[in-house]
Design a protein around this motif. Structure first.
Motif, PDB file in Angstrom:
ATOM      1  N   SER A   1       1.166 -19.151  59.607  1.00  0.00           N
ATOM      2  CA  SER A   1      -0.249 -19.147  59.211  1.00  0.00           C
ATOM      3  C   SER A   1      -0.648 -20.480  58.581  1.00  0.00           C
ATOM      4  O   SER A   1      -1.754 -20.974  58.813  1.00  0.00           O
ATOM      5  CB  SER A   1      -0.539 -17.992  58.258  1.00  0.00           C
ATOM      6  N   ARG A   2       0.228 -21.090  57.814  1.00  0.00           N
ATOM      7  CA  ARG A   2      -0.085 -22.389  57.202  1.00  0.00           C
ATOM      8  C   ARG A   2      -0.202 -23.473  58.272  1.00  0.00           C
ATOM      9  O   ARG A   2      -1.103 -24.299  58.239  1.00  0.00           O
ATOM     10  CB  ARG A   2       1.001 -22.811  56.205  1.00  0.00           C
TER      11      ARG A   2
ATOM     12  N   GLU B   1      -0.889 -23.071  61.499  1.00  0.00           N
ATOM     13  CA  GLU B   1      -2.103 -22.846  62.280  1.00  0.00           C
ATOM     14  C   GLU B   1      -3.341 -23.291  61.502  1.00  0.00           C
ATOM     15  O   GLU B   1      -4.254 -23.864  62.079  1.00  0.00           O
ATOM     16  CB  GLU B   1      -2.218 -21.366  62.658  1.00  0.00           C
ATOM     17  N   HIS B   2      -3.374 -23.036  60.218  1.00  0.00           N
ATOM     18  CA  HIS B   2      -4.513 -23.438  59.389  1.00  0.00           C
ATOM     19  C   HIS B   2      -4.691 -24.957  59.405  1.00  0.00           C
ATOM     20  O   HIS B   2      -5.816 -25.468  59.390  1.00  0.00           O
ATOM     21  CB  HIS B   2      -4.328 -22.948  57.959  1.00  0.00           C
TER      22      HIS B   2
END
Length: 51
Positions: free
Chosen positions: A25-26, A28-29
């Motif tokens: 998630s990090r 992708e962010h």
């Protein structure tokens, strides 16, 4: 890594993210690729030079 590029001040580690979902998630962010790049195929044995 532990010095600020702008002011030269010392940085602190706030957290370590080790869970795969958290890391993904990090990444992708940040807009970075989440899949590994494809590797080029292996080359064959070198050819002998006949001079």
């Amino acid at each position: 890594m532990f010095a600020c590029l702008r002011c030269g001040g010392r940085r602190k580690v706030l957290a370590y993210v080790t869970a795969p979902a958290g890391v993904r998630s990090r990444v992708e962010h940040l807009g970075l690729p989440t899949q590994a790049l494809k590797r080029a195929p292996a080359r064959g044995a070198p050819q002998q030079a006949w001079c």
